[in-house]
Design an enzyme around this catalytic site. Structure first.
Site, mmCIF file in Angstrom:
data_model
loop_
_atom_site.group_PDB
_atom_site.id
_atom_site.type_symbol
_atom_site.label_atom_id
_atom_site.label_comp_id
_atom_site.label_asym_id
_atom_site.label_seq_id
_atom_site.Cartn_x
_atom_site.Cartn_y
_atom_site.Cartn_z
ATOM 1 N N ARG A 73 110.179 -14.445 15.158
ATOM 2 C CA ARG A 73 110.707 -13.085 15.096
ATOM 3 C C ARG A 73 110.247 -12.450 13.794
ATOM 4 O O ARG A 73 110.183 -13.134 12.755
ATOM 5 C CB ARG A 73 112.247 -13.094 15.135
ATOM 6 C CG ARG A 73 112.824 -13.191 16.528
ATOM 7 C CD ARG A 73 112.536 -11.929 17.362
ATOM 8 N NE ARG A 73 113.068 -12.018 18.713
ATOM 9 C CZ ARG A 73 112.389 -12.483 19.769
ATOM 10 N NH1 ARG A 73 111.151 -12.890 19.633
ATOM 11 N NH2 ARG A 73 112.958 -12.500 20.957
ATOM 12 N N GLU B 287 109.100 -3.567 15.047
ATOM 13 C CA GLU B 287 108.163 -3.322 16.151
ATOM 14 C C GLU B 287 108.509 -2.014 16.849
ATOM 15 O O GLU B 287 109.693 -1.732 17.026
ATOM 16 C CB GLU B 287 108.242 -4.477 17.155
ATOM 17 C CG GLU B 287 107.756 -5.774 16.553
ATOM 18 C CD GLU B 287 107.867 -6.964 17.513
ATOM 19 O OE1 GLU B 287 108.059 -6.746 18.729
ATOM 20 O OE2 GLU B 287 107.757 -8.094 17.035
ATOM 21 N N HIS C 54 102.958 -8.770 19.874
ATOM 22 C CA HIS C 54 104.028 -9.542 20.529
ATOM 23 C C HIS C 54 103.612 -10.013 21.935
ATOM 24 O O HIS C 54 104.223 -9.633 22.937
ATOM 25 C CB HIS C 54 105.319 -8.704 20.589
ATOM 26 C CG HIS C 54 106.564 -9.552 20.685
ATOM 27 N ND1 HIS C 54 107.762 -9.191 20.128
ATOM 28 C CD2 HIS C 54 106.792 -10.754 21.277
ATOM 29 C CE1 HIS C 54 108.681 -10.130 20.385
ATOM 30 N NE2 HIS C 54 108.098 -11.086 21.085
HETATM 31 C C1 DGY Z 1 111.337 -13.880 23.750
HETATM 32 O O1 DGY Z 1 111.493 -14.223 24.917
HETATM 33 O O2 DGY Z 1 112.235 -13.940 22.926
HETATM 34 C C2 DGY Z 1 109.984 -13.435 23.357
HETATM 35 O O3 DGY Z 1 109.879 -12.929 22.098
HETATM 36 C C3 DGY Z 1 109.361 -12.531 24.387
HETATM 37 O O4 DGY Z 1 108.151 -13.127 24.584
#
Ligand code: DGY
Length: 322
Positions: free
Chosen positions: A241, A270, A288
């Site tokens: 993240r 983002e 992402h």
């Molecule tokens: C999630 O599922 O948390 C991802 O970041 C999306 O790919």
């Protein structure tokens, strides 16, 4: 019997949307426009289930005091964007979609690692811009990946999938930091060593790959002090993240060369990315894409469907996180 009323907040793969529409009284978001906080507040009073995804923010403020919504079945493994405490207080279940995206997310982490080590982004930019003058012994010299040491922070499913690729595919030595002790048989699978602290891991690693959860607890886990503990020849990879890394501190490290480079698939705000990162040549940036394969995005949707079906059948959803 009346079907539960369900809101899907963004476009999903067509096969899953069709199945969802067959099983539930569904409102799909065919325009694929993000919902506002007011939309969510309103939705809480009108739907039995809301199916948000990782870019939908659901803080306590969007929870109605006596909502109609009984489950938030999240499309995605990360759920730090949902205030699970607020959900719990109102008796709303929360589920996520683990497992099905581990391999593809680890594939993207490995992609970033290879790209930044071998200067693939720089090379492609040079070639497309007509700046390539031909082969020469000193051209775009990168760093060897095979046999190097990889430090993995967070050794859950995705961290282990990364170790699998790095150890068996590239003969890398694996060191691990994880909040809880990793069972010896899991470490043995990758010939990995667990170290007690992040401070123990950083100075030893040629590559550091982040696979821990996001959220307040891990905000700026990688900060200026910890970046300074990395080798000047080392690379940082983040597919976890954005908030886990202090982007300002990272841009300083990249500009002043206190680390060799980085690969990022996730960002703190983002889709906005600071100029200081956009202008850093020793950084590979992806928008992402961790789970972005047809197979995985469908599997994520069907996993939500499975959770939702269990919930409305009166069974416990397998991926209940709150
Ligand atoms: C999630 O599922 O948390 C991802 O970041 C999306 O790919």
């Amino acid at each position: 019997m009346q079907k539960p009323k369900v809101l899907v907040t963004r476009r999903w793969p067509q096969a899953v949307e069709a199945q969802m529409a067959a099983n539930f009284d569904v409102d799909l978001n065919s325009a694929d426009t993000p919902l506002s906080q007011d939309d969510f507040r309103d939705a809480m009073t009108r739907y039995d289930a809301i199916l948000p995804t990782v870019t939908d923010k659901l803080p306590a403020a969007v929870f109605d005091s006596s909502p109609r919504t009984r489950i938030l079945a999240n499309y995605g493994v990360g759920f730090a964007h949902i205030d699970t405490e607020a959900a719990k207080v109102r008796g709303i279940a929360v589920t996520n979609t683990p497992d099905v995206l581990s391999e593809c997310t680890a594939d993207i982490a490995m992609t970033l690692l290879l790209m930044v080590a071998r200067r693939a982004g720089e090379g492609e930019r040079e070639l497309r811009e007509g700046r390539w003058t031909g082969w020469r012994p000193t051209h775009l010299i990168g760093t060897k990946v095979s046999g190097a040491t990889l430090g993995i922070i967070g050794f859950g499913r995705i961290g282990q999938a990364m170790a699998q690729r790095a150890h068996f595919g590239f003969g890398m030595r694996i060191i691990v930091h994880n909040r809880s002790p990793v069972p010896p048989e899991v470490l043995a699978r990758y010939n990995a060593t667990q170290v007690p602290t992040i401070e123990d891991l950083l100075p030893q690693a040629d590559f550091v790959s982040l696979h821990c959860p996001g959220g307040a607890a891990n905000r700026h886990l990688i900060n200026a002090r910890r970046l300074d503990l990395m080798k000047p020849s080392a690379f940082l990879i983040n597919t976890a993240r954005g908030e886990v890394v202090d982007e300002h501190a990272l841009s300083q490290s990249l500009w002043f060369g206190t680390i060799a480079g980085a690969g990022l698939d996730v960002f703190e705000r983002e889709p906005s990315v600071p100029d200081a990162l956009l202008n850093a040549d020793n950084l590979v940036l992806l928008p992402h894409l961790g789970s972005a394969t047809r197979e995985t995005r469908e599997a994520m949707g069907f996993r939500v469907l499975e959770n939702l079906t269990a919930f409305f059948d009166g069974r416990s959803p397998r991926d209940r996180v709150a």
